[in-house]
Design a protein around this motif. Structure first.
Motif, PDB file in Angstrom:
ATOM      1  N   ARG A  10       0.840  -1.199   0.000  1.00 26.95           N
ATOM      2  CA  ARG A  10       0.000   0.000   0.000  1.00 26.95           C
ATOM      3  C   ARG A  10       0.880   1.255   0.000  1.00 26.95           C
ATOM      4  N   PHE A  11       0.376   2.269  -0.686  1.00 29.46           N
ATOM      5  CA  PHE A  11       0.956   3.611  -0.627  1.00 29.46           C
ATOM      6  C   PHE A  11      -0.075   4.467   0.079  1.00 29.46           C
ATOM      7  N   ALA A  12       0.347   5.163   1.161  1.00 27.96           N
ATOM      8  CA  ALA A  12      -0.635   5.813   2.039  1.00 27.96           C
ATOM      9  C   ALA A  12      -0.249   7.262   2.327  1.00 27.96           C
ATOM     10  N   PRO A  13      -0.454   8.159   1.372  1.00 27.06           N
ATOM     11  CA  PRO A  13      -0.115   9.572   1.593  1.00 27.06           C
ATOM     12  C   PRO A  13      -1.197  10.314   2.367  1.00 27.06           C
ATOM     13  N   SER A  14      -0.811  11.447   2.931  1.00 31.62           N
ATOM     14  CA  SER A  14      -1.759  12.346   3.581  1.00 31.62           C
ATOM     15  C   SER A  14      -2.043  13.519   2.649  1.00 31.62           C
ATOM     16  N   PRO A  15      -3.295  13.864   2.427  1.00 28.19           N
ATOM     17  CA  PRO A  15      -3.633  14.968   1.517  1.00 28.19           C
ATOM     18  C   PRO A  15      -3.530  16.330   2.191  1.00 28.19           C
ATOM     19  N   ASN A  16      -2.327  16.655   2.673  1.00 28.59           N
ATOM     20  CA  ASN A  16      -2.090  17.959   3.302  1.00 28.59           C
ATOM     21  C   ASN A  16      -1.092  18.785   2.500  1.00 28.59           C
ATOM     22  N   GLY A  17      -0.939  18.434   1.247  1.00 28.33           N
ATOM     23  CA  GLY A  17      -0.027  19.127   0.345  1.00 28.33           C
ATOM     24  C   GLY A  17       0.154  18.286  -0.907  1.00 28.33           C
ATOM     25  N   TYR A  25       8.854   8.150  -5.417  1.00 27.38           N
ATOM     26  CA  TYR A  25       9.719   6.980  -5.262  1.00 27.38           C
ATOM     27  C   TYR A  25       9.024   5.904  -4.441  1.00 27.38           C
ATOM     28  N   SER A  26       8.414   6.282  -3.325  1.00 30.83           N
ATOM     29  CA  SER A  26       7.763   5.305  -2.460  1.00 30.83           C
ATOM     30  C   SER A  26       6.596   4.624  -3.175  1.00 30.83           C
ATOM     31  N   ALA A  27       5.804   5.390  -3.891  1.00 24.12           N
ATOM     32  CA  ALA A  27       4.674   4.818  -4.608  1.00 24.12           C
ATOM     33  C   ALA A  27       5.142   3.875  -5.713  1.00 24.12           C
ATOM     34  N   LEU A  28       6.144   4.301  -6.468  1.00 24.12           N
ATOM     35  CA  LEU A  28       6.660   3.472  -7.551  1.00 24.12           C
ATOM     36  C   LEU A  28       7.306   2.197  -7.018  1.00 24.12           C
ATOM     37  N   GLN A 219      -7.015  -4.285   5.872  1.00 22.51           N
ATOM     38  CA  GLN A 219      -6.785  -4.410   4.434  1.00 22.51           C
ATOM     39  C   GLN A 219      -5.889  -5.590   4.081  1.00 22.51           C
ATOM     40  N   GLY A 220      -5.456  -6.348   5.078  1.00 21.61           N
ATOM     41  CA  GLY A 220      -4.631  -7.511   4.810  1.00 21.61           C
ATOM     42  C   GLY A 220      -3.264  -7.183   4.267  1.00 21.61           C
ATOM     43  N   VAL A 221      -2.709  -6.022   4.635  1.00 20.32           N
ATOM     44  CA  VAL A 221      -1.396  -5.617   4.137  1.00 20.32           C
ATOM     45  C   VAL A 221      -0.337  -6.572   4.674  1.00 20.32           C
ATOM     46  N   THR A 222       0.452  -7.118   3.777  1.00 19.25           N
ATOM     47  CA  THR A 222       1.495  -8.077   4.166  1.00 19.25           C
ATOM     48  C   THR A 222       2.884  -7.472   4.144  1.00 19.25           C
ATOM     49  N   HIS A 223       3.089  -6.420   3.339  1.00 19.39           N
ATOM     50  CA  HIS A 223       4.392  -5.782   3.185  1.00 19.39           C
ATOM     51  C   HIS A 223       4.226  -4.268   3.310  1.00 19.39           C
ATOM     52  N   VAL A 224       4.863  -3.683   4.320  1.00 19.36           N
ATOM     53  CA  VAL A 224       4.847  -2.236   4.498  1.00 19.36           C
ATOM     54  C   VAL A 224       6.165  -1.679   3.985  1.00 19.36           C
ATOM     55  N   VAL A 225       6.081  -0.860   2.943  1.00 17.76           N
ATOM     56  CA  VAL A 225       7.259  -0.253   2.324  1.00 17.76           C
ATOM     57  C   VAL A 225       7.109   1.251   2.454  1.00 17.76           C
ATOM     58  N   ARG A 226       7.996   1.879   3.226  1.00 19.56           N
ATOM     59  CA  ARG A 226       7.909   3.311   3.470  1.00 19.56           C
ATOM     60  C   ARG A 226       9.307   3.848   3.769  1.00 19.56           C
ATOM     61  N   GLY A 227       9.424   5.158   3.933  1.00 15.98           N
ATOM     62  CA  GLY A 227      10.721   5.792   4.079  1.00 15.98           C
ATOM     63  C   GLY A 227      11.392   5.529   5.412  1.00 15.98           C
ATOM     64  N   GLN A 228      12.714   5.726   5.424  1.00 13.88           N
ATOM     65  CA  GLN A 228      13.488   5.529   6.648  1.00 13.88           C
ATOM     66  C   GLN A 228      13.060   6.475   7.763  1.00 13.88           C
ATOM     67  N   ASP A 229      12.443   7.593   7.404  1.00 21.50           N
ATOM     68  CA  ASP A 229      12.008   8.527   8.437  1.00 21.50           C
ATOM     69  C   ASP A 229      10.879   7.959   9.292  1.00 21.50           C
ATOM     70  N   LEU A 230      10.260   6.867   8.853  1.00 19.84           N
ATOM     71  CA  LEU A 230       9.194   6.226   9.628  1.00 19.84           C
ATOM     72  C   LEU A 230       9.652   4.915  10.276  1.00 19.84           C
ATOM     73  N   GLU A 231      10.937   4.608  10.155  1.00 20.95           N
ATOM     74  CA  GLU A 231      11.409   3.326  10.689  1.00 20.95           C
ATOM     75  C   GLU A 231      11.222   3.242  12.201  1.00 20.95           C
ATOM     76  N   LEU A 250       5.602  -7.691   7.052  1.00 15.46           N
ATOM     77  CA  LEU A 250       7.023  -7.514   6.793  1.00 15.46           C
ATOM     78  C   LEU A 250       7.256  -6.027   6.521  1.00 15.46           C
ATOM     79  N   TYR A 251       8.450  -5.539   6.856  1.00 17.00           N
ATOM     80  CA  TYR A 251       8.737  -4.114   6.685  1.00 17.00           C
ATOM     81  C   TYR A 251      10.006  -3.897   5.868  1.00 17.00           C
ATOM     82  N   HIS A 252       9.955  -2.856   5.042  1.00 16.09           N
ATOM     83  CA  HIS A 252      11.144  -2.362   4.349  1.00 16.09           C
ATOM     84  C   HIS A 252      11.106  -0.838   4.409  1.00 16.09           C
ATOM     85  N   HIS A 253      12.167  -0.234   4.926  1.00 12.68           N
ATOM     86  CA  HIS A 253      12.245   1.221   5.011  1.00 12.68           C
ATOM     87  C   HIS A 253      13.321   1.703   4.040  1.00 12.68           C
ATOM     88  N   HIS A 254      12.860   2.309   2.968  1.00 13.21           N
ATOM     89  CA  HIS A 254      13.769   2.690   1.886  1.00 13.21           C
ATOM     90  C   HIS A 254      14.467   4.014   2.180  1.00 13.21           C
TER      91      HIS A 254
END
Length: 301
Positions: A10-17, A25-28, A219-231, A250-254
């Protein structure tokens, strides 16, 4: 919980900008990994911050991701439409005595921390985001007094009682980190460094941490891929998953996309948005190539 035999990203942005290259990069990356593993790609709108999130920013998210060539399953989950889903999770924590109400303002917390530091001559501990750990001002309030203030309508948040958590669930806590090459390793998590973190905010019946954990499970998310700032936040998310009896993905912080000065891109710093790049004539193919995602994949069947 939605069960799936396929990996779910999943890609989960906040609509505040508007989105910038870091979001792109994260979405792709989420989309590419979902395709590689034959999985599903979801878009989730994390809009619990009702004061800052706007419909035009959500429309901009859809516009930018579509421009990049991405597609996702419908319907899109908007957190603001699902506040009722977070209440049972909070009530479970409350029923077990793992949270307590907090009536403090940021100013009052800052003043108390300053007083403690002045008296001790030592710096008060900070959480991974640099904010001072909550000094427990409301932790010792008599139950009747707190309940009376709540009935009177006093604004309050709810915090994790880290002492009670350690008594009932001493750990250890851990999650599995996966690499882009498929390797996995078990990583220790340390929720204690967040102290008595806010789990339900004053203005809405949830928080980022609680919503993310509940949404990923639903949502049954099995893989969370997000930035290192959220690690670092993963420590708190693992804790909530344990307390609520939820599976841990499972987690990956890019790595983060940085600006020429070496700072991470951020809406708050007004980093150049994707829509601004588009206005300057930059193509989606050029953005994908710059971020390492080229050629554009063909649509999934």
């Amino acid at each position: 919980m939605t069960k799936s035999t396929k990996p779910v990203f999943r890609f989960a942005p906040s609509p505040n900008g508007r989105l910038h290259l870091g979001h792109a990069y994260s979405a792709l990356l989420n989309d590419a990994l979902a395709r590689r593993l034959g999985g599903r790609f979801l878009l989730r709108i994390e809009d619990i911050d009702i004061a800052r999130c706007r419909p035009e920013y959500e429309a901009g998210i859809v516009e930018d991701l579509t421009w990049l060539g991405l597609s996702w399953e419908e319907p899109v989950r908007r957190q603001s439409e699902h506040f009722a889903d977070y209440r049972p999770a909070f009530q479970r924590l409350k029923g077990r005595g793992l949270v307590y109400p907090c009536f403090c303002s940021r100013k009052r917390i800052a003043e108390r921390v300053e007083a403690i530091e002045a008296q001790s001559g030592e710096a008060w501990p900070r959480d991974p985001d640099g904010a001072p750990l909550y000094p427990g001002i409301c932790k010792g309030l008599p139950g009747g007094g707190a309940e009376g203030r709540i009935r009177a309508g006093d604004a309050h948040a709810w915090r994790i009682d880290s002492d009670e958590v350690r008594r009932l669930h001493p750990g250890p806590y851990a999650f599995t980190r996966f690499s882009l090459t498929g390797d996995e390793e078990v990583v220790a998590a340390d929720p204690r460094r967040w102290g008595d973190a806010v789990i339900v905010r004053k203005d809405v019946p949830t928080s980022y941490h609680l919503s993310v954990v509940v949404d990923d499970a639903l949502q049954g998310v099995t893989h969370v891929v997000r930035g290192q700032d959220l690690e670092a936040a993963t420590d708190l998310h693992v804790l909530l998953q344990v307390l609520l009896g939820l599976d841990t993905p499972l987690y990956h912080h890019h790595g983060l996309i940085l600006d020429p000065g070496g700072d991470k891109l951020a809406k708050s710093r007004r980093s150049e948005a994707l829509c601004a790049l588009r206005t300057r004539g930059v193509t989606a193919a050029e953005v994908r190539r710059r971020l390492g995602f080229y050629p554009q994949p063909t649509p999934s069947t």
